[in-house]
Design a protein around this motif. Structure first.
Motif, PDB file in Angstrom:
ATOM      1  N   PRO A   5       0.828  -1.172   0.092  1.00 24.62           N
ATOM      2  CA  PRO A   5       0.026  -0.050   0.011  1.00 24.62           C
ATOM      3  C   PRO A   5       0.830   1.350  -0.094  1.00 24.62           C
ATOM      4  N   THR A   6       0.330   2.374  -0.557  1.00 22.56           N
ATOM      5  CA  THR A   6       1.254   3.531  -0.642  1.00 22.56           C
ATOM      6  C   THR A   6       1.243   4.173   0.732  1.00 22.56           C
ATOM      7  N   LEU A   7       2.413   4.551   0.937  1.00 22.58           N
ATOM      8  CA  LEU A   7       2.726   5.140   2.300  1.00 22.58           C
ATOM      9  C   LEU A   7       3.310   6.579   2.066  1.00 22.58           C
ATOM     10  N   GLU A  10       7.225  12.362   6.068  1.00 19.94           N
ATOM     11  CA  GLU A  10       7.353  13.771   5.860  1.00 19.94           C
ATOM     12  C   GLU A  10       7.796  14.260   4.678  1.00 19.94           C
ATOM     13  N   ARG A  11       9.022  13.537   4.003  1.00 20.56           N
ATOM     14  CA  ARG A  11       9.521  13.842   2.672  1.00 20.56           C
ATOM     15  C   ARG A  11       9.172  12.980   1.598  1.00 20.56           C
ATOM     16  N   LEU A  12       8.837  11.684   1.756  1.00 19.16           N
ATOM     17  CA  LEU A  12       8.812  10.828   0.860  1.00 19.16           C
ATOM     18  C   LEU A  12       7.386  10.298   0.458  1.00 19.16           C
ATOM     19  N   LEU A  13       7.343   9.667  -0.881  1.00 18.23           N
ATOM     20  CA  LEU A  13       5.941   8.792  -1.093  1.00 18.23           C
ATOM     21  C   LEU A  13       6.667   7.545  -1.430  1.00 18.23           C
ATOM     22  N   LEU A  14       6.152   6.557  -0.720  1.00 19.79           N
ATOM     23  CA  LEU A  14       6.460   5.295  -0.896  1.00 19.79           C
ATOM     24  C   LEU A  14       5.306   4.279  -1.552  1.00 19.79           C
ATOM     25  N   ARG A  15       5.568   3.802  -2.708  1.00 21.25           N
ATOM     26  CA  ARG A  15       4.514   3.325  -3.451  1.00 21.25           C
ATOM     27  C   ARG A  15       5.040   2.225  -4.541  1.00 21.25           C
ATOM     28  N   ALA A  70       8.978   1.525  -4.179  1.00 21.74           N
ATOM     29  CA  ALA A  70       9.639   2.635  -4.858  1.00 21.74           C
ATOM     30  C   ALA A  70       9.713   3.935  -4.077  1.00 21.74           C
ATOM     31  N   ILE A  71      11.061   4.312  -3.610  1.00 25.05           N
ATOM     32  CA  ILE A  71      11.157   5.510  -2.835  1.00 25.05           C
ATOM     33  C   ILE A  71      11.129   6.777  -3.988  1.00 25.05           C
ATOM     34  N   CYS A  72      10.234   7.740  -3.689  1.00 22.48           N
ATOM     35  CA  CYS A  72      10.263   8.834  -4.426  1.00 22.48           C
ATOM     36  C   CYS A  72      10.023  10.053  -3.268  1.00 22.48           C
ATOM     37  N   ALA A 113       9.196   3.680   7.848  1.00 26.02           N
ATOM     38  CA  ALA A 113       7.668   3.419   7.324  1.00 26.02           C
ATOM     39  C   ALA A 113       7.146   2.349   6.876  1.00 26.02           C
ATOM     40  N   VAL A 114       8.074   1.647   6.436  1.00 31.58           N
ATOM     41  CA  VAL A 114       7.763   0.290   5.870  1.00 31.58           C
ATOM     42  C   VAL A 114       7.732  -0.715   6.959  1.00 31.58           C
ATOM     43  N   ILE A 115       8.781  -0.843   7.832  1.00 28.76           N
ATOM     44  CA  ILE A 115       8.644  -1.552   9.123  1.00 28.76           C
ATOM     45  C   ILE A 115       7.359  -1.276   9.834  1.00 28.76           C
ATOM     46  N   HIS A 116       7.099  -0.275  10.034  1.00 27.13           N
ATOM     47  CA  HIS A 116       5.761   0.152  10.794  1.00 27.13           C
ATOM     48  C   HIS A 116       4.659  -0.434  10.082  1.00 27.13           C
TER      49      HIS A 116
END
Length: 135
Positions: A5-7, A10-15, A70-72, A113-116
């Motif tokens: 799922p998209t996360l 503060e600075r990042l969009l993980l998708r 993907a780290i964006c 964020a992913v570990i959470h």
């Protein structure tokens, strides 16, 4: 929960990676420094990158759950790296990041964020988690 799922942080969009990310993925996975300690060789062509994208990301998104991001940066939504957690034991965490972004805490922010997310998923489905944070 869905697979990857998209996360947001503060600075990042993980998708999820998409077919539109082929050239960005090639840029990340063709850099010898970024891929020095990985279990594969740097990609040498767009054709290799296309196969890698399909086998390592797009096909795995069909599974019931997974964590292959993907780290964006939020301001441009172009992959600058990746962070993955394996769904099978021993749940390895893997990452890669373009050199221009090293030493800025980006992988730490993304991995946290992913570990959470993994811990939330496991606690909802199993009532507990085996993932522990370092002191």
């Amino acid at each position: 929960f869905t697979n990857t799922p998209t996360l947001e942080t503060e600075r990042l969009l993980l998708r999820r990676f998409s077919e539109n990310d082929l050239y960005a993925l090639f840029k990340i996975h063709s850099d010898k420094d970024v891929n020095t300690y990985l279990p594969w060789f740097p990609l040498e062509s767009i054709e290799e990158a296309s196969l890698f994208l399909r086998e390592r990301y797009l096909d795995t998104y069909r599974q019931p759950y997974g964590y292959k991001y993907a780290i964006c940066l939020k301001n441009d939504d172009i992959p600058i790296g990746y962070v993955n957690i394996g769904i099978n034991e021993p749940h390895d965490l893997g990452y890669g990041l373009l050199k221009a972004f090293w030493r800025n805490g980006i992988v730490t922010e993304a991995a946290n964020a992913v570990i959470h997310q993994v811990k939330r998923w496991h606690s909802l489905h199993y009532g507990h988690t085996r993932y522990q944070e370092s002191p």
